[in-house]
Structures are given as C-alpha cells and as structure tokens.
Design a protein around this motif. Structure first.
Motif, PDB file in Angstrom:
ATOM      1  N   GLN A  44       5.329 -30.355-109.913  1.00 60.77           N
ATOM      2  CA  GLN A  44       5.417 -30.832-108.659  1.00 60.77           C
ATOM      3  C   GLN A  44       3.924 -30.915-108.229  1.00 60.77           C
ATOM      4  OE1 GLN A  44       6.444 -26.176-107.187  1.00 60.77           O
ATOM      5  NE2 GLN A  44       6.988 -27.718-105.637  1.00 60.77           N
ATOM      6  N   PRO A  45       3.941 -31.946-107.266  1.00 69.18           N
ATOM      7  CA  PRO A  45       2.433 -32.518-106.848  1.00 69.18           C
ATOM      8  C   PRO A  45       1.942 -31.207-105.935  1.00 69.18           C
ATOM      9  CG  PRO A  45       4.160 -33.696-105.472  1.00 69.18           C
ATOM     10  CD  PRO A  45       5.058 -33.017-106.615  1.00 69.18           C
ATOM     11  N   ALA A  46       0.730 -31.302-105.883  1.00 66.34           N
ATOM     12  CA  ALA A  46       0.117 -30.353-105.181  1.00 66.34           C
ATOM     13  C   ALA A  46      -0.762 -31.049-104.002  1.00 66.34           C
ATOM     14  CB  ALA A  46      -1.033 -29.356-105.916  1.00 66.34           C
ATOM     15  N   HIS A  47      -1.278 -32.306-104.267  1.00 62.51           N
ATOM     16  CA  HIS A  47      -1.794 -33.111-103.589  1.00 62.51           C
ATOM     17  C   HIS A  47      -1.522 -34.644-103.903  1.00 62.51           C
ATOM     18  CE1 HIS A  47      -5.188 -35.365-101.685  1.00 62.51           C
ATOM     19  NE2 HIS A  47      -5.235 -34.610-100.633  1.00 62.51           N
ATOM     20  N   ILE A  48      -1.637 -35.640-103.151  1.00 62.04           N
ATOM     21  CA  ILE A  48      -1.177 -37.028-103.262  1.00 62.04           C
ATOM     22  C   ILE A  48      -2.442 -37.881-103.127  1.00 62.04           C
ATOM     23  CG2 ILE A  48       0.314 -39.001-102.738  1.00 62.04           C
ATOM     24  CD1 ILE A  48       1.805 -36.418-103.765  1.00 62.04           C
ATOM     25  N   GLY A  49      -2.794 -38.699-103.944  1.00 66.83           N
ATOM     26  CA  GLY A  49      -3.920 -39.552-103.954  1.00 66.83           C
ATOM     27  C   GLY A  49      -3.422 -40.754-104.458  1.00 66.83           C
ATOM     28  N   ASN A  50      -3.127 -41.793-103.583  1.00 61.61           N
ATOM     29  CA  ASN A  50      -2.590 -43.203-103.831  1.00 61.61           C
ATOM     30  C   ASN A  50      -3.769 -43.985-104.144  1.00 61.61           C
ATOM     31  OD1 ASN A  50      -0.132 -42.137-104.396  1.00 61.61           O
ATOM     32  ND2 ASN A  50       0.598 -42.708-102.351  1.00 61.61           N
ATOM     33  N   THR A  51      -4.874 -43.696-105.004  1.00 65.56           N
ATOM     34  CA  THR A  51      -5.835 -44.841-105.317  1.00 65.56           C
ATOM     35  C   THR A  51      -6.074 -44.332-106.682  1.00 65.56           C
ATOM     36  OG1 THR A  51      -7.810 -43.419-104.490  1.00 65.56           O
ATOM     37  CG2 THR A  51      -6.813 -45.089-103.000  1.00 65.56           C
ATOM     38  N   GLY A  52      -6.872 -45.201-107.412  1.00 65.67           N
ATOM     39  CA  GLY A  52      -7.427 -44.804-108.755  1.00 65.67           C
ATOM     40  C   GLY A  52      -6.301 -44.845-110.008  1.00 65.67           C
ATOM     41  N   THR A  53      -6.716 -43.891-111.185  1.00 57.91           N
ATOM     42  CA  THR A  53      -5.792 -43.831-112.210  1.00 57.91           C
ATOM     43  C   THR A  53      -5.406 -42.408-112.283  1.00 57.91           C
ATOM     44  OG1 THR A  53      -6.678 -45.840-113.038  1.00 57.91           O
ATOM     45  CG2 THR A  53      -5.725 -44.110-114.477  1.00 57.91           C
TER      46      THR A  53
ATOM     47  N   HIS B  17       4.275 -32.689-116.214  1.00 59.07           N
ATOM     48  CA  HIS B  17       4.482 -31.413-115.694  1.00 59.07           C
ATOM     49  C   HIS B  17       2.951 -31.090-115.035  1.00 59.07           C
ATOM     50  CE1 HIS B  17       2.042 -29.655-118.999  1.00 59.07           C
ATOM     51  NE2 HIS B  17       2.847 -30.347-119.753  1.00 59.07           N
ATOM     52  N   THR B  18       1.953 -31.851-115.604  1.00 59.86           N
ATOM     53  CA  THR B  18       0.538 -31.691-115.093  1.00 59.86           C
ATOM     54  C   THR B  18       0.116 -33.090-115.044  1.00 59.86           C
ATOM     55  OG1 THR B  18       0.295 -29.493-116.008  1.00 59.86           O
ATOM     56  CG2 THR B  18      -1.610 -30.775-115.680  1.00 59.86           C
ATOM     57  N   ALA B  19      -0.590 -33.337-114.087  1.00 59.74           N
ATOM     58  CA  ALA B  19      -1.466 -34.676-113.824  1.00 59.74           C
ATOM     59  C   ALA B  19      -2.865 -34.345-112.768  1.00 59.74           C
ATOM     60  CB  ALA B  19      -0.583 -35.619-113.214  1.00 59.74           C
ATOM     61  N   VAL B  20      -3.646 -35.286-113.059  1.00 61.72           N
ATOM     62  CA  VAL B  20      -4.930 -35.227-112.309  1.00 61.72           C
ATOM     63  C   VAL B  20      -5.292 -36.611-112.247  1.00 61.72           C
ATOM     64  CG1 VAL B  20      -7.364 -34.650-112.359  1.00 61.72           C
ATOM     65  CG2 VAL B  20      -5.646 -32.840-113.132  1.00 61.72           C
ATOM     66  N   GLY B  21      -5.564 -37.150-111.004  1.00 63.97           N
ATOM     67  CA  GLY B  21      -5.777 -38.466-110.598  1.00 63.97           C
ATOM     68  C   GLY B  21      -7.155 -38.687-110.238  1.00 63.97           C
ATOM     69  N   ALA B  22      -7.909 -39.607-110.591  1.00 59.25           N
ATOM     70  CA  ALA B  22      -9.357 -40.190-110.278  1.00 59.25           C
ATOM     71  C   ALA B  22      -9.583 -41.457-110.636  1.00 59.25           C
ATOM     72  CB  ALA B  22     -10.279 -39.144-110.840  1.00 59.25           C
ATOM     73  N   GLY B  23     -10.080 -41.771-111.655  1.00 59.78           N
ATOM     74  CA  GLY B  23     -10.493 -43.366-111.840  1.00 59.78           C
ATOM     75  C   GLY B  23     -11.899 -43.563-111.634  1.00 59.78           C
ATOM     76  N   PRO B  24     -12.209 -44.803-112.084  1.00 60.27           N
ATOM     77  CA  PRO B  24     -11.171 -45.897-112.340  1.00 60.27           C
ATOM     78  C   PRO B  24     -10.508 -45.887-113.926  1.00 60.27           C
ATOM     79  CG  PRO B  24     -13.232 -46.967-112.338  1.00 60.27           C
ATOM     80  CD  PRO B  24     -13.304 -45.531-111.872  1.00 60.27           C
ATOM     81  N   ARG B  25      -9.687 -46.610-114.262  1.00 63.37           N
ATOM     82  CA  ARG B  25      -9.346 -47.008-115.519  1.00 63.37           C
ATOM     83  C   ARG B  25     -10.559 -47.357-116.463  1.00 63.37           C
ATOM     84  NH1 ARG B  25      -4.030 -46.944-117.439  1.00 63.37           N
ATOM     85  NH2 ARG B  25      -4.045 -47.176-120.031  1.00 63.37           N
ATOM     86  N   LEU B  26     -10.637 -46.808-117.662  1.00 65.36           N
ATOM     87  CA  LEU B  26     -11.799 -47.488-118.194  1.00 65.36           C
ATOM     88  C   LEU B  26     -11.467 -48.070-119.748  1.00 65.36           C
ATOM     89  CD1 LEU B  26     -13.989 -44.317-118.313  1.00 65.36           C
ATOM     90  CD2 LEU B  26     -14.475 -46.288-116.742  1.00 65.36           C
ATOM     91  N   VAL B  27     -10.474 -47.667-120.189  1.00 66.52           N
ATOM     92  CA  VAL B  27     -10.075 -48.291-121.412  1.00 66.52           C
ATOM     93  C   VAL B  27      -8.314 -48.345-121.234  1.00 66.52           C
ATOM     94  CG1 VAL B  27      -9.519 -48.126-124.038  1.00 66.52           C
ATOM     95  CG2 VAL B  27     -11.758 -47.404-122.869  1.00 66.52           C
ATOM     96  N   ALA B  28      -7.746 -49.502-121.578  1.00 68.07           N
ATOM     97  CA  ALA B  28      -6.326 -49.632-121.778  1.00 68.07           C
ATOM     98  C   ALA B  28      -5.881 -50.178-123.078  1.00 68.07           C
ATOM     99  CB  ALA B  28      -5.717 -50.383-120.514  1.00 68.07           C
ATOM    100  N   ASP B  29      -5.034 -49.612-123.728  1.00 67.14           N
ATOM    101  CA  ASP B  29      -4.660 -50.157-125.013  1.00 67.14           C
ATOM    102  C   ASP B  29      -5.666 -50.408-125.832  1.00 67.14           C
ATOM    103  OD1 ASP B  29      -2.121 -49.757-124.027  1.00 67.14           O
ATOM    104  OD2 ASP B  29      -1.947 -51.748-123.033  1.00 67.14           O
TER     105      ASP B  29
END
Length: 464
Positions: free
Chosen positions: A215-224, A355-367
């Motif tokens: 479950q979320p503890a904080h919402i940050g709707n920017t970044g990755t 179950h666990t997530a941390v958001g910051a960013g930006p994305r550096l590498v994709a695929d």
C-alpha cells in the motif's frame, strides 16, 4: 537533492495484494449473517485455499489474491493479537513475534447490503533456515569511462528476489533520520537513499512515490518508479496513482469524493489529502476539515483541530477550495474508494503484484538503451536537467538481478551512459546531491551529507 518542481501530485491509491500458500492446504470458507438485519442483506461467501496460515519471522505474506468472494465487495482485515502478527489495509500479514493469533477477514460496512466473515488461525514461527539466494550480494568499486572521462562508481549487485522494503525515517512519513539509523531500524543488510524529499522548508515530506506492504505511503506523480513484486521480479515505469471514493449515508444516499495528496502537509489555498497510519498517530496540525474513517465508517468530523489517525483507518483532510467536499460526509456514513494505476501517458498499468516501490527519476535506461527525458517526466530543476552532482541510482539487469550505484559527480546524461555500461536493462535515478548514500553489510560505502526521509532497504531478515 531538493526537488523544485511544484507540479501538483495527483491522488492516492491502495494497491491490491496476493498471498502465496501451499497448494495442498485444505480450503477454508465461511458465511456469516443472521437475524433480522442479515435477512435484509446478501451473504457473501469468502473462500481461502488454506484452513490456516503459517508465517516465518522476517517474511511478509499478503492476504488478498487467493481470497475468493461470491460478490464484488470490499473487505477489512484484523488480527486478534498484533503483538504476534499485524495486518494492514491491503491485507498484508507481517510477523512480529513467534506465537499464535487469528486473521479475521470481514465484509466492509462500505459494501452496503452485504455481510460475511472468515477467520483463519495464524502461527508465527522462527525461520527454519536463512533466505536462499541465487548468489551473495556483491560490493564493487568500478571505473567507468564516458567520452574520455573516468567516473569512480560504487555498486552493489543484489540477487533477484532478495527481501526488500521501503524504509521511512523513524518509521513514519514526514521526519528525517540518518541512513544508518533507518537501515538499523529495519535490520537491513543493504541500503540506498530513495525518493526526493523537501530538505529545506522545515517539514521533510517526500516528493516521490513510496509503497510498502502493498500500500502507498506517499504519492508522487512525477518521475519514474521502481516496483518490487511478490514473485521476486521488478518493474519500472512512470507510475501515476489516483483515488476516487464514495460515501453512503444512513438514508441510502451515495455521493462521490476524491483526494489528490497523501500523507503530506497541506500547503497553498486548496488541499484534498488522505492521511494513513504511516503518517503517524495524529495529523500533527489543525485541519480545516478532517473526516475520520475507521474500518470503513466515519467516526468523527473535526474542524480546526488536530485529529488522531486510526490504526485501522484513515483521515481525509479538505481545506480551502476543497472544503466543500467535507459536507458530503456524516458520522456513521460508510466510506470506500476505488483505485487506478496509470503511466505518464494515461494508459492503465497493472502493479497489483507490487509490494514495495520507490519513485524518483528520471528514467535513465529502458530496454537496454539510454532513455532520458527529464522534462517530459515533470522535472524542472536545472540540477536534474543540465547540472552535475552526486548521483544515486538503481537498475534492473537482464537476468532480473538488481544493481544499486553511486557516483560522486555526473550529469544526468553521463549517469545514463554509466548505468548502461554497468549492464542495466532498465535504470532510473534516485535522489542525489547531499542525499546520495549507500550502506553494505554495516559498512558506509557512500556517506550522505544529510539526514534522510526514506531509503530502499534489502536484507535476509528484514524487520518490516
């Protein structure tokens, strides 16, 4: 590093959970509802694929996906003895001490017209053996050359499926603590700083996405955001969460409501904020309108005062231009909300297994390719867009293992190239600057220059 982007963080969400049980276990099922009131309600059959649950210390088990319901209702979770095992609103069981207790799953009052409950014995035991890993985590000092310049990088390679959680300073949102202190509180073997947070304005609220225990503890709707799944895998995406709810009064009238912040001190002229127990025992400020919800029912509405946050509920705060929403609630009304997970472009994404997530960013590498577009992700700080500085980052390697890394100075473009050379299949930036820090088995690898709000923690015997 302080985030200067002031874009509104939109909404909060609670992620679904699942529980792994022995396929040979005998199913348990129960139906409740009797007497006059039950005769007016539809009984719901709750069926679980085991008659009891066995837990080992240091291992969380989420109860939800294996639960089958005969009707689409919301359910509530409770344990008889939280000193043995506790359970959160997502139904994730966390062992606390060896012993026995009972998990009760019941239909929420928010599901008007339905009734039902199921009780499952829970036994918590000491682990029979240590967590088995594909390989032992490895610390390395590496030199990476980019465009003729050498960068001294410290890395830790972590096997797929190693226990992981987001750790919060003093175990709640809105405070700071040393990285070593956070790691010690959760008994972590490995730690790296996590989401951006406000390090200058007095209240060190995070800016990024934080999820733990499903479950979320904080919402940050920017970044990755990087997410860790119950099956041991990891995912990375521009996760965006939103919440929309309903409130049903005793007269049967149902109205809608919403919130777009979570566990964050309201600022500005308007705020619609959801506060959960991960903020602490109280709001910590006098709220213009605070709707207190416990086990799906409004128990109080306070005006111009602080409010206690129920351990089995939440508080919705409406201020300024959003104050009118508070009029939709009344004491005794049933409250529920629906959840939505999307990405940057608004497409639905399934993070129900995370179950666990941390958001910051930006994305550096994709695929396996550099994929850097900080401005598109909502970043405005020159330190992110063009400047250099100390960096922390995390990558998912092609074999599913995780790599965390720090470098004393690099631009974001250089950081992306470094991550690519380190073997990243997917990679993202974490908070940096004075926040950049990393620990390995009790040893400080990179010393942060400040106390931190949160961290990403790995360990064989985490204390969740």
């Amino acid at each position: 590093m302080k985030r200067t982007n002031s874009k509104t963080i939109a909404a909060a969400a609670l992620l679904a959970a699942m529980l792994a049980v022995s396929p040979s276990a005998r199913p348990a099922e129960a139906v409740t509802g009797s007497g006059a009131s039950a005769g007016q309600q539809q009984t719901v059959q709750l069926t679980y694929p085991a008659a009891a649950i066995d837990l080992s210390m240091g291992v969380q088990l989420p109860a939800g996906r294996k639960l089958k319901l005969s009707a689409p209702v919301q359910v509530l979770y409770a344990t008889g003895n939280p000193a043995v095992a506790k359970v959160n609103a997502a139904g994730v069981l966390t062992p606390v001490a060896p012993g026995r207790t009972t998990l009760t799953i019941s239909v929420s009052p928010a599901s008007a017209g339905y009734a039902g409950a199921l009780k499952l014995p829970v036994t918590v035991a000491k682990p029979a053996m240590p967590v088995k890993l594909a390989f032992e985590p490895k610390l390395e000092a590496r030199t990476v050359k980019i465009a003729g310049r050498s960068f001294a990088v410290r890395t830790v390679t972590i096997p797929k499926g190693m226990p992981v959680t987001a750790g919060y300073a003093n175990r709640r949102i809105g405070t700071t603590q040393s990285l070593a202190g956070i790691a010690s509180a959760y008994q972590a073997d490995i730690a790296i700083n996590g989401a951006f947070f406000d390090s200058y304005s007095g209240i060190p609220d995070p800016y990024g996405m934080l999820i733990s225990g499903g479950q979320p503890a904080h919402i940050g709707n920017t970044g990755t955001t990087i997410g860790f799944k119950w099956d041991g895998g990891a995912v990375m995406d521009t996760l965006r969460l939103s919440i929309n709810g309903t409130v049903s009064a005793a007269d049967g009238r149902t109205r809608s409501w919403y919130a777009y912040f979570m566990n964050r001190l309201p600022t500005g002229q308007s705020a619609a904020t959801l506060f959960t127990p991960q903020r602490g025992k109280t709001l910590g400020f006098a709220a213009e309108n605070a709707v207190v919800v416990q086990r799906g029912v409004v128990t109080a509405i306070r005006h111009g005062a602080d409010a206690a946050i129920p351990a089995d509920g939440f508080v919705i705060v409406y201020q300024g231009g959003e104050a009118g929403q508070a009029e939709r609630f009344s004491v005794g009304a049933s409250v529920s909300y629906t959840l939505r997970t999307t990405n940057l472009i608004g497409a639905s994404v399934d993070w129900s297994g995370v179950h666990t997530a941390v958001g910051a960013g930006p994305r550096l590498v994709a695929d396996g390719k550099v994929a850097l577009d900080a401005a598109a992700e909502g970043f405005r700080d020159p330190k992110i867009l063009t400047g250099g500085g100390a960096r922390s980052g995390i990558a998912i390697r092609r074999d599913g293992s995780i790599l965390i890394a720090t470098v004393p100075g690099a631009t974001m473009k250089q950081w992306a190239e470094i991550m690519l050379q380190l073997g990243a299949g997917q990679a993202m930036n974490l908070d940096g600057g004075a926040s950049s820090g990393m620990l390995f088995q009790g040893r400080t690898v990179t010393q942060p220059g400040r106390a931190l709000s949160n961290a990403l923690l790995f360990g064989k015997q985490l204390r969740y």
